[in-house]
Design a protein around this motif. Sequence first.
Motif, PDB file in Angstrom:
ATOM      1  N   LYS A 126       0.845  -1.285   0.233  1.00 10.87           N
ATOM      2  CA  LYS A 126      -0.025   0.091   0.039  1.00 10.87           C
ATOM      3  C   LYS A 126       0.843   1.367  -0.232  1.00 10.87           C
ATOM      4  O   LYS A 126       0.567   2.311  -0.772  1.00 10.87           O
ATOM      5  N   GLU A 130       1.048   3.907  -2.985  1.00  8.21           N
ATOM      6  CA  GLU A 130       0.881   5.650  -2.786  1.00  8.21           C
ATOM      7  C   GLU A 130       2.082   6.368  -3.185  1.00  8.21           C
ATOM      8  O   GLU A 130       2.028   7.562  -3.669  1.00  8.21           O
ATOM      9  N   GLU A 133       1.865   6.708  -7.038  1.00  8.75           N
ATOM     10  CA  GLU A 133       0.957   7.540  -7.314  1.00  8.75           C
ATOM     11  C   GLU A 133       1.216   9.290  -6.901  1.00  8.75           C
ATOM     12  O   GLU A 133       1.197   9.895  -7.974  1.00  8.75           O
ATOM     13  N   GLU A 134       2.044   9.424  -5.953  1.00  9.34           N
ATOM     14  CA  GLU A 134       2.503  10.837  -5.765  1.00  9.34           C
ATOM     15  C   GLU A 134       3.536  11.000  -6.725  1.00  9.34           C
ATOM     16  O   GLU A 134       3.562  12.107  -7.313  1.00  9.34           O
TER      17      GLU A 134
END
Length: 140
Positions: A126, A130, A133-134
């Motif tokens: 996870k 993240e 995605e950032e």
Amino acid sequence: MADTTEDSNFIFSRKAIVLTLEIALCLIATICKAMSFGCYLWGSIVELVWAIIIFIVYAMKLDVLLRFLPWTDFFRAITGTLLLFICSLVCLKFAVTNEFSMEIAGSVFGLLAATVFGFDTLCIIKQIKELNEESNIILI
């Protein structure tokens, strides 16, 4: 203004609690297996050492300097899950047939440690998702 995010104090974060639990369970499994002179003692020792090293790296906030640390932590957690799970099942079968009580206890704690390593693996996946995605948002 004081920063009260999870990153400001690692010791009370979820990652620190999971790593502490991994260290404690691997230590108990190592002690139980060493007392019985049973099988595959090295698996829990290796994962204990790796968990301590990762804990120190996160506690000293060296993770901001090491870009590859989430992937290193992921491979540590996934190999810990597989190694402890397989070794604990093999040792549990050996211990039950030969009636070694400390080996049974060590194998049970090894299975519990494998479960915690598996949870840590899911949390790391996870976290990596993240981070990706950032980085995609920043590049656009």
